[in-house]
Design a protein around this motif. Structure first.
Motif, PDB file in Angstrom:
ATOM      1  N   SER A   1       7.372  -6.712   3.576  1.00 55.37           N
ATOM      2  CA  SER A   1       7.712  -6.700   5.053  1.00 55.37           C
ATOM      3  C   SER A   1       8.599  -5.853   5.407  1.00 55.37           C
ATOM      4  CB  SER A   1       8.183  -8.114   5.407  1.00 55.37           C
ATOM      5  OG  SER A   1       9.258  -8.404   4.651  1.00 55.37           O
TER       6      SER A   1
ATOM      7  N   SER B   1       2.036  -7.591   0.801  1.00 53.29           N
ATOM      8  CA  SER B   1       2.509  -8.593   1.623  1.00 53.29           C
ATOM      9  C   SER B   1       4.055  -8.042   1.906  1.00 53.29           C
ATOM     10  CB  SER B   1       2.643  -9.862   0.976  1.00 53.29           C
ATOM     11  OG  SER B   1       3.406  -9.899  -0.309  1.00 53.29           O
TER      12      SER B   1
ATOM     13  N   TYR C   1       2.238  -3.557  -2.805  1.00 57.51           N
ATOM     14  CA  TYR C   1       2.662  -4.750  -2.234  1.00 57.51           C
ATOM     15  C   TYR C   1       2.288  -5.079  -0.917  1.00 57.51           C
ATOM     16  CZ  TYR C   1       5.933  -3.329  -5.959  1.00 57.51           C
ATOM     17  OH  TYR C   1       6.495  -2.942  -7.249  1.00 57.51           O
TER      18      TYR C   1
ATOM     19  N   GLN D   1       3.274  -0.746   0.574  1.00 57.78           N
ATOM     20  CA  GLN D   1       2.151  -1.724   0.940  1.00 57.78           C
ATOM     21  C   GLN D   1       0.837  -1.437   0.101  1.00 57.78           C
ATOM     22  OE1 GLN D   1       2.104  -2.146   5.274  1.00 57.78           O
ATOM     23  NE2 GLN D   1       3.081  -3.953   5.042  1.00 57.78           N
TER      24      GLN D   1
END
Length: 136
Positions: A52, A50, A48, A45
């Motif tokens: 999940s 976003s 990146y 994260q």
């Protein structure tokens, strides 16, 4: 397993090289311990924001199904590590604190198979869980 072999397997099965898959494979290649999806997500994260759990789990499931990663369950949570490249059959001791792994060069199936003479055994998995000397 090394990253090159992992990519060969992925490409043979129609998967494209992506930066997220690359980072996941690099994290496993750098660490011989079992890692959780949370371990990966915490690191990824940063690059990146976003990203999940679904993305992480989808890739982990693909890697397991292709034999790139092996999977076990510790304390009710799935843990993963790069598939062993050993040329001989073996099992593992897994530290429940740090996730480190020690190879066990013997197999209990040698004894168990003899106790089941009328049965056809298709496969087996044997792991020992505990605490390594460094964590005691």
């Amino acid at each position: 397993m090394n990253i090159t072999k992992a990519w060969d397997i992925l490409k043979e099965n129609g998967y494209k090289e992506t930066s997220k898959r690359s980072q996941i494979l690099e994290l496993f290649a750098e660490d011989d311990r079992y890692l959780t999806a949370r371990d990966l997500l915490d690191v990824m994260q940063k690059d990146y924001p976003s990203m999940s759990f679904d993305t992480v789990y989808r890739n982990l499931a693909t890697f397991v199904s292709l034999g790139i990663l092996e999977e076990t369950e510790l304390s009710g949570e799935r843990h993963f590590r790069m598939q062993c490249e050993s040329d001989h059959h073996h099992h593992h001791f897994i530290c429940m604190d740090c996730g480190n792994v020690k190879e066990i060069p013997v197999c209990p199936m040698d004894m168990i198979g003899a106790a089941l003479p009328a049965y056809q055994i298709a496969n087996h998995k044997f792991e020992i869980y505990g605490t390594c000397p460094e964590c005691q």
